[in-house]
Design an enzyme around this catalytic site. Structure first.
Site, mmCIF file in Angstrom:
data_model
loop_
_atom_site.group_PDB
_atom_site.id
_atom_site.type_symbol
_atom_site.label_atom_id
_atom_site.label_comp_id
_atom_site.label_asym_id
_atom_site.label_seq_id
_atom_site.Cartn_x
_atom_site.Cartn_y
_atom_site.Cartn_z
ATOM 1 N N LYS A 126 0.835 -1.216 0.000
ATOM 2 C CA LYS A 126 0.000 0.000 0.000
ATOM 3 C C LYS A 126 0.867 1.262 0.000
ATOM 4 O O LYS A 126 0.594 2.201 -0.728
ATOM 5 C CB LYS A 126 -0.927 0.047 1.227
ATOM 6 C CG LYS A 126 -1.934 -1.075 1.296
ATOM 7 C CD LYS A 126 -2.945 -0.853 2.424
ATOM 8 C CE LYS A 126 -2.308 -0.796 3.806
ATOM 9 N NZ LYS A 126 -1.681 -2.058 4.256
ATOM 10 N N ARG A 150 -8.838 1.698 9.544
ATOM 11 C CA ARG A 150 -8.424 0.328 9.869
ATOM 12 C C ARG A 150 -9.444 -0.370 10.743
ATOM 13 O O ARG A 150 -9.242 -1.532 11.085
ATOM 14 C CB ARG A 150 -7.101 0.375 10.613
ATOM 15 C CG ARG A 150 -5.908 -0.229 9.848
ATOM 16 C CD ARG A 150 -4.726 -0.014 10.722
ATOM 17 N NE ARG A 150 -3.523 -0.695 10.482
ATOM 18 C CZ ARG A 150 -2.480 -0.191 9.822
ATOM 19 N NH1 ARG A 150 -2.572 0.944 9.190
ATOM 20 N NH2 ARG A 150 -1.355 -0.856 9.774
ATOM 21 N N ARG A 161 11.880 -6.009 5.038
ATOM 22 C CA ARG A 161 11.800 -4.571 4.715
ATOM 23 C C ARG A 161 12.831 -3.761 5.487
ATOM 24 O O ARG A 161 13.056 -3.989 6.671
ATOM 25 C CB ARG A 161 10.386 -4.095 5.064
ATOM 26 C CG ARG A 161 10.155 -2.620 4.847
ATOM 27 C CD ARG A 161 8.708 -2.324 4.562
ATOM 28 N NE ARG A 161 7.853 -2.505 5.729
ATOM 29 C CZ ARG A 161 6.521 -2.399 5.677
ATOM 30 N NH1 ARG A 161 5.909 -2.149 4.527
ATOM 31 N NH2 ARG A 161 5.808 -2.564 6.760
ATOM 32 N N ARG A 187 12.210 -1.625 11.073
ATOM 33 C CA ARG A 187 11.193 -1.122 12.004
ATOM 34 C C ARG A 187 10.950 -2.166 13.083
ATOM 35 O O ARG A 187 10.890 -3.350 12.788
ATOM 36 C CB ARG A 187 9.878 -0.881 11.253
ATOM 37 C CG ARG A 187 9.735 0.500 10.685
ATOM 38 C CD ARG A 187 8.568 0.611 9.706
ATOM 39 N NE ARG A 187 7.287 0.083 10.187
ATOM 40 C CZ ARG A 187 6.162 0.091 9.457
ATOM 41 N NH1 ARG A 187 6.165 0.588 8.230
ATOM 42 N NH2 ARG A 187 5.051 -0.405 9.941
ATOM 43 N N ARG A 223 0.540 -8.596 13.480
ATOM 44 C CA ARG A 223 -0.076 -7.521 12.691
ATOM 45 C C ARG A 223 -1.053 -8.095 11.673
ATOM 46 O O ARG A 223 -2.091 -7.504 11.396
ATOM 47 C CB ARG A 223 1.007 -6.681 12.007
ATOM 48 C CG ARG A 223 1.725 -5.780 13.002
ATOM 49 C CD ARG A 223 2.964 -5.151 12.435
ATOM 50 N NE ARG A 223 2.706 -4.295 11.298
ATOM 51 C CZ ARG A 223 3.616 -3.964 10.385
ATOM 52 N NH1 ARG A 223 4.835 -4.436 10.483
ATOM 53 N NH2 ARG A 223 3.306 -3.174 9.405
HETATM 54 P P1 AMP Z 1 1.608 0.932 9.067
HETATM 55 O O1 AMP Z 1 2.765 1.810 8.801
HETATM 56 O O2 AMP Z 1 0.385 1.327 8.306
HETATM 57 O O3 AMP Z 1 1.923 -0.529 8.942
HETATM 58 O O4 AMP Z 1 1.215 1.172 10.607
HETATM 59 C C1 AMP Z 1 2.122 0.864 11.639
HETATM 60 C C2 AMP Z 1 1.416 0.848 12.988
HETATM 61 O O5 AMP Z 1 0.843 2.131 13.246
HETATM 62 C C3 AMP Z 1 0.259 -0.119 13.118
HETATM 63 O O6 AMP Z 1 0.679 -1.425 13.440
HETATM 64 C C4 AMP Z 1 -0.518 0.524 14.277
HETATM 65 O O7 AMP Z 1 0.122 0.311 15.515
HETATM 66 C C5 AMP Z 1 -0.384 1.998 13.953
HETATM 67 N N1 AMP Z 1 -1.472 2.460 13.034
HETATM 68 C C6 AMP Z 1 -1.321 2.951 11.760
HETATM 69 N N2 AMP Z 1 -2.500 3.283 11.240
HETATM 70 C C7 AMP Z 1 -3.438 3.011 12.179
HETATM 71 C C8 AMP Z 1 -4.849 3.119 12.238
HETATM 72 N N3 AMP Z 1 -5.545 3.584 11.191
HETATM 73 N N4 AMP Z 1 -5.475 2.736 13.378
HETATM 74 C C9 AMP Z 1 -4.787 2.287 14.440
HETATM 75 N N5 AMP Z 1 -3.461 2.121 14.463
HETATM 76 C C10 AMP Z 1 -2.774 2.487 13.329
#
Ligand code: AMP
Length: 216
Positions: free
Chosen positions: A15, A90, A129, A162, A173
């Site tokens: 994404k 989400r 990654r 990360r 996740r």
């Molecule tokens: P991502 O970079 O999208 O994989 O997000 C990394 C982390 O950020 C996720 O595992 C959550 O802990 C937090 N996070 C990102 N977007 C959201 C969201 N829309 N709702 C809740 N937590 C989020």
């Protein structure tokens, strides 16, 4: 009319990569809730301190914090013409909140490309990654190596893994996505906005499918 596009799909499906490409091609801002949280953590803001443990564990940040942060971002002038949303919404509560926020700007979500791939592909992509310290540019140990090992091609900063990309956290996740985010597939399908895209294709093929979905 404003174009709000929600990219839906499991962690590691691409994404973020696709959102960056689409943002360049359409001129719309790329809004990644994960990047916004990481920026807050890097700058040690109050919000950053509150979300760190959730993020490191691979759990979702509570809806109220997430919605307030994204709402503030969407109210900036560069989002008037639309935005590419990556990682938000989400949960069903976030999707409802987004509908209300956009209704306040007399707008709505136009299209929801749903990029999907099997769990083994996701684990392989996420656990390999590498992310650049300075600006979050993304590489992969096997599929997309930087020119100089350990350094970002764009800004020369250090590449790191990360905390939440470590193998132990990746499967959590994916589980969190299955439990809390996958209900959004039916939510947007019922609204006639969902377009399914095979995320196992090459980056270029996925981009082409996304552009076709958006043009429609
Ligand atoms: P991502 O970079 O999208 O994989 O997000 C990394 C982390 O950020 C996720 O595992 C959550 O802990 C937090 N996070 C990102 N977007 C959201 C969201 N829309 N709702 C809740 N937590 C989020």
């Amino acid at each position: 009319m404003a174009s709000y596009i929600v990219l839906l799909g499991p962690p590691g499906v691409g994404k973020g990569t696709q959102a960056k490409i689409l943002a360049e091609r359409t001129g719309l801002p790329h809004i990644s809730s994960g990047d916004l949280f990481r920026e807050n953590m890097k700058n040690r803001t109050e919000l950053g301190k509150r979300v760190q443990t959730y993020m490191d564990r691979g759990e979702l940040v509570p809806d109220d914090l997430t919605i307030a942060m994204v709402e503030a971002r969407l109210s900036k002038p560069d989002c008037r013409a639309g935005a590419i949303l990556d990682g938000f919404p989400r949960t069903p509560a976030q999707a409802e909140a987004l509908r209300k926020i956009l209704a306040g700007h007399s707008a709505d979500v136009q299209v929801v490309p749903f990029i999907n791939a099997p769990a083994d592909v996701l684990v392989e992509r996420v656990s390999g990654r590498l992310t650049c310290r300075a600006q979050g540019h993304v590489y992969h140990q096997a599929f997309s190596r930087p020119k100089i090992a350990g350094k970002c091609d764009v800004d020369g900063s250090e590449l790191f893994q990360r905390e939440d990309d470590k193998a132990e956290t990746v499967s959590r996740r994916i589980r969190v996505y299955m439990d809390q985010t996958s209900p959004l597939i039916d939510y947007y399908r019922a609204e006639g906005k969902l377009v399914e895209i095979d995320g196992t294709q090459s980056i270029e093929e996925v981009t082409a499918a996304l552009e076709a979905a958006i043009r429609k």
